[in-house]
Design an enzyme around this catalytic site. Structure first.
Site, PDB file in Angstrom:
ATOM      1  N   LEU A 246       0.816  -1.207   0.000  1.00 21.11           N
ATOM      2  CA  LEU A 246       0.000   0.000   0.000  1.00 21.11           C
ATOM      3  C   LEU A 246       0.852   1.260   0.000  1.00 21.11           C
ATOM      4  CD1 LEU A 246      -2.797  -0.948   2.557  1.00 21.11           C
ATOM      5  CD2 LEU A 246      -2.968  -0.869   0.070  1.00 21.11           C
ATOM      6  N   GLY A 247       2.031   1.188   0.595  1.00 24.66           N
ATOM      7  CA  GLY A 247       2.887   2.368   0.656  1.00 24.66           C
ATOM      8  C   GLY A 247       4.132   2.089   1.448  1.00 24.66           C
TER       9      GLY A 247
ATOM     10  N   PHE B  40      10.896   4.469   7.584  1.00 25.53           N
ATOM     11  CA  PHE B  40      11.291   3.387   8.476  1.00 25.53           C
ATOM     12  C   PHE B  40      10.560   2.075   8.221  1.00 25.53           C
ATOM     13  CE2 PHE B  40      12.138   7.283  10.868  1.00 25.53           C
ATOM     14  CZ  PHE B  40      13.481   7.093  11.160  1.00 25.53           C
TER      15      PHE B  40
ATOM     16  N   ASP C  63      -3.731  15.316   9.374  1.00 28.10           N
ATOM     17  CA  ASP C  63      -3.803  14.977   7.943  1.00 28.10           C
ATOM     18  C   ASP C  63      -5.163  14.382   7.607  1.00 28.10           C
ATOM     19  OD1 ASP C  63      -3.053  14.773   5.322  1.00 28.10           O
ATOM     20  OD2 ASP C  63      -1.848  12.970   5.592  1.00 28.10           O
TER      21      ASP C  63
END
Length: 850
Positions: free
Chosen positions: A563-564, A568, A706
């Site tokens: 997904l991304g 880290f 966000d």
């Protein structure tokens, strides 16, 4: 400007055209055409405002300025306006052509004495003062809804926008009544120079399902002479698939079939306000070759500077693209031809040719070009001409001033470079100090949780850096002061300390200090996109508790897709077998026990440092405490061996942004295109769930930082849960703005105080909720402030900071009722204390929801 003044002081006749050219170049940078044109600001003079009649001298046309209370408070016509009487009007002369995108109206309040206003009105406009055109929207409606009281300002988008010099406001009523008006126009000067184009009428394409109309539906030219402007200059580019539109299939394009043109080309003539030096022409073309539509094969342009057309035309052939069906701009190099009119022959490359926008870029016009050449020639030869003795002293002064200016510019550059080097040295020193001292102490008694998003800052980055102000990054104009100096003047940031030098810009909310005032422990999220800033005492309390989630066997996880990723770690979409056995009874899945569950797995990289590893474990403790139906839950962990993993919920319909962008509003167009739909009721239901989840987070003093549709996941029956890893996906990299290679921020969702002052609170989350609600009601078809560049978005926050009523708000979505748009505007109030709480917003949405 200073150079112009110096030159004009000594050689006014010779250099005036050079200065005009410089000023014109500066004025070309207009940004977005939604700025007030001068009714409220006074730039439009009284003599440029006229009316058909006036009730008295104190209600003359000059008193029809928005937000002014002079005279008797507004323009009022002499007689009562009747339903069928459109003879009364308020007229504004802008002195030159302007691109007008927005209008504002207001009634006569007069400090509570007046109560006259226009409930409806029409607009007429003219480019030459003789031929008047009635404005109509894209659905053909001319009447614009006006005011409901005498004091509120009502803003209405002009869609399509108009290009005009003269504008008339004409009040309309459905019964006899007294009306008064105050008005304002918003836009910018029309610098393109195009005053009309003449093109063949667009045609109808017959498809198996429904007809596609490719006519120029907003063209304002006369029927006989075809001399006007329309969809090719309305600033709206068509979609890749021309059968989709917000109005009807094919609406955004003007198109022609080659069978109607035996010569093989379509001729379009463009007339300009004066002779210009043309550099390029940009034509937005559709290239959906599966429907036999392609960009033009060749264009041949003829130029007319005076009365005659040039004998030798210019020819240009773009590369024919049969692989990418996307619509695109084709740039035609016009080779600096001087002309006041251009006639272009566009040759067909397939059966159909579709244009949605044509723009021209011109350099210096002929007269200025000659003037500048003369200036350059004289500048080059004046020093060597021994006969030039008259202004010899002035020449020495001029040269001395120019040399001084050069030295000043060099000094400024040196100072800027030195300052940047010094800042980097301070940042490195700060990081070294924090590496040596990771344990933070807390000087306040209250417990404040802050769930925030501050990308690309490791766990060893100080909160001072995290909340750094932007005074050295964003210049907002000559009158802009650095926030660290101006902040003391703002009422919501009043200083309590007697010593101005020790002011640390704290933010107080309901008596609880923001965490920035205290020493904090920063927890770097595994994806590199979020930082949990927790007061140290609170973190110690959390650390003393056991993790409320169980260890999950890795072998039961099946990788599906990435997904991304972040600094880290990575986020994977996986299927988990037997997850129901590891869950608490309070958490129920609507999936049978023998079926796998879709989950998101945050995985810490093996090369992560010790600090990141500790932060990962602390993040697990905090996430395990979040329990709300509209917040993504932590289900299980894998921490007995490397790599460390935390397993969270994932909804089968993915994130809300992608989900809504694949759907359409209910209606005839959706039925024709067989597209999946989402009703308005369900949109409100999803927005209410987001408000409920944020109400829960705010009750814990968590600040998300966000909030956006990309960070909301969609489940069955339009269930919504708020997540936090949307930014780690490359899909949304365009939603974030990188500052000096350091911070990455979602500026289009951020409040003005977050961008300029680095302050993130529940009030700034409320601002982001308003933007998220705007996304939802637009079906995520458009990025917020899509017409603005990132830099212009930041400049717009400066307008909120200065509060001079020049700030730009997101427009009201087409499907959004006034009551819901008022909710958005409440979220975007400048004063943070005036914004509602999430509890209030949640209750308001429950009342609005049908």
């Amino acid at each position: 400007i200073f150079i112009c003044l110096f030159i004009l002081a000594f050689q006014p006749n010779l250099y005036i055209c050079v200065c005009v050219c410089v000023c014109v170049c500066v004025c070309c940078i207009t940004g977005v055409c939604r700025y007030p044109l001068g009714m409220s600001g006074g730039q439009i003079l009284d003599e440029d405002i006229s009316a058909s009649s006036q009730w008295s001298e104190s209600t003359a046309a000059r008193y029809g300025r928005l937000d002014f209370e002079e005279g008797d408070g507004a323009w009022c016509p002499e007689i009562t306006v009747e339903p069928d009487n459109l003879k009364e009007f308020l007229q504004i002369d802008l002195r030159s052509l302007h691109f007008i995108t927005l209008v504002g109206t207001q009634g006569r309040h007069a400090g509570g004495i007046g109560n006259e206003f226009a409930q409806m009105y029409k607009i007429k406009y003219s480019r030459d003062g003789s031929r008047w055109i009635s404005w109509k929207n894209r659905q053909g409606k001319q009447v614009i809804e006006g005011n409901r009281n005498a004091y509120d300002i009502v803003l209405k988008d002009l869609d399509p926008p108009i290009i005009a010099r003269f504008v008339r406001f004409m009040p309309v009523t459905d019964h006899s009544m007294n009306v008064c008006m105050r008005v304002e126009l918003y836009g910018c000067e029309w610098l393109d120079g195009l005053v009309s184009y003449n093109a063949p009428a667009g045609e109808q394409m017959n498809s198996p399902s429904y007809p596609i109309y490719l006519n120029d539906s907003v063209y304002d030219g006369a029927v006989i002479y075809r001399c006007g402007l329309g969809q090719l200059t309305d600033g709206v580019c068509g979609l890749d698939d021309f059968t989709h539109s917000h109005v009807w299939p094919g609406y955004d394009y003007v198109g022609w079939n080659n069978e109607s043109f035996p010569s093989g080309y379509v001729e379009i003539m463009f007339e300009f306000d004066r002779t210009r030096n043309f550099t390029t022409m940009k034509v937005h073309c559709n290239n959906m070759f599966s429907q036999h539509v392609k960009a033009f094969r060749q264009v041949v342009c003829y130029f007319r500077s005076d009365l005659d057309w040039e004998a030798s035309p210019l020819s240009f052939s773009p590369v024919v693209d049969e692989k990418n069906p996307s619509a695109r701009f084709v740039t035609v190099n016009l080779a600096n031809h001087m002309a006041s009119a251009i006639k272009c022959h566009f040759y067909f490359a397939d059966a159909w040719m579709l244009f949605s926008e044509i723009t021209f870029q011109s350099g210096i016009d002929q007269r200025t070009h000659i003037c500048m050449c003369a200036a350059v020639y004289l500048l080059e030869n004046i020093a060597d001409d021994p006969t030039h003795k008259v202004d010899d002293s002035n020449t020495r002064i001029l040269i001395g001033c120019l040399v001084a200016i050069i030295f000043i510019l060099v000094a400024i550059i040196v100072i800027i470079l030195w300052r940047q080097v010094w800042q980097k040295m301070l940042e490195k020193a700060s990081r070294r100090m924090l590496d040596d001292e990771l344990t933070a102490s807390l000087s306040i008694q209250s417990e404040t949780f802050t769930y925030n998003h501050n990308p690309n800052q490791s766990g060893t980055t100080s909160e001072q850096e995290s909340n750094s102000t932007y005074e050295r990054i964003f210049p907002l104009g000559p009158d802009y002061q650095e926030p660290s100096r101006l902040i003391c003047k703002l009422p919501e940031f009043a200083q309590s300390s007697e010593d101005p030098g020790s002011y640390s810009v704290p933010y107080f909310q309901d008596g609880v200090p923001h965490y920035a005032e205290a020493d904090i422990v920063n927890l770097q999220g595994v994806t590199g996109s979020n930082t949990y800033a927790i007061p140290a005492v609170t973190m110690d309390l959390l650390s003393g508790k056991d993790v409320a989630v169980e260890e999950f066997p890795r072998k039961l996880l099946t990788f599906k897709e990435k997904l991304g990723e972040g600094q880290f770690g990575e986020v994977h979409l996986c299927e988990a077998e037997g997850m129901q056995e590891f869950m608490n009874k309070e958490f129920l899945f609507d999936i049978a026990e023998d079926l796998p569950v879709l989950v998101a797995v945050k995985m810490l990289r093996s090369d992560a440092n010790k600090n990141a590893r500790n932060d990962f474990l602390k993040e697990i403790k905090i996430m395990s405490r979040l329990k709300d139906p509209n917040i993504i839950r932590l289900l299980a962990v894998c921490i007995y061996s490397d790599p460390l993993c935390m397993i969270t919920e994932y909804m089968e319909n993915g994130d809300l942004n992608q989900f809504l962008s694949r759907h359409e509003p209910e209606g005839q167009l959706a039925q024709l295109s067989n597209a999946p739909t989402v009703s308005f009721n369900n949109l409100c239901y999803m927005a209410t769930q987001i408000a409920s989840g944020m109400k829960y987070l705010s009750s814990l003093n968590f600040v998300h930082r966000d909030l956006a549709t990309r960070n909301c996941l969609v489940g069955k029956k339009y269930t919504i849960k708020i997540a936090d890893f949307g930014m780690s996906r490359n899909l949304y990299s365009g939603d974030y703005y990188r500052i000096q290679g350091r911070a990455v921020l979602p500026i289009r969702w951020m409040s003005w105080e977050s961008i300029l002052l680095g302050k993130f609170t529940t009030a700034s989350d409320m601002w982001a909720f308003g933007v998220t609600l705007w996304e939802i009601l637009n079906y995520c078809k458009e990025q917020p402030y899509s017409q603005l560049t990132d830099e212009q978005v930041i400049e717009n926050t400066g307008e909120f900071f200065r509060d001079q009523k020049r700030q730009i708000y997101l427009p009201q979505p087409v499907l959004c009722p006034d009551s819901l748009y008022k909710v958005m505007l409440c979220c975007w109030r400048r004063n943070t204390k005036e914004r509602p709480s999430f509890q209030e917003i949640h209750q308001a949405l429950l009342e609005i929801q049908p």
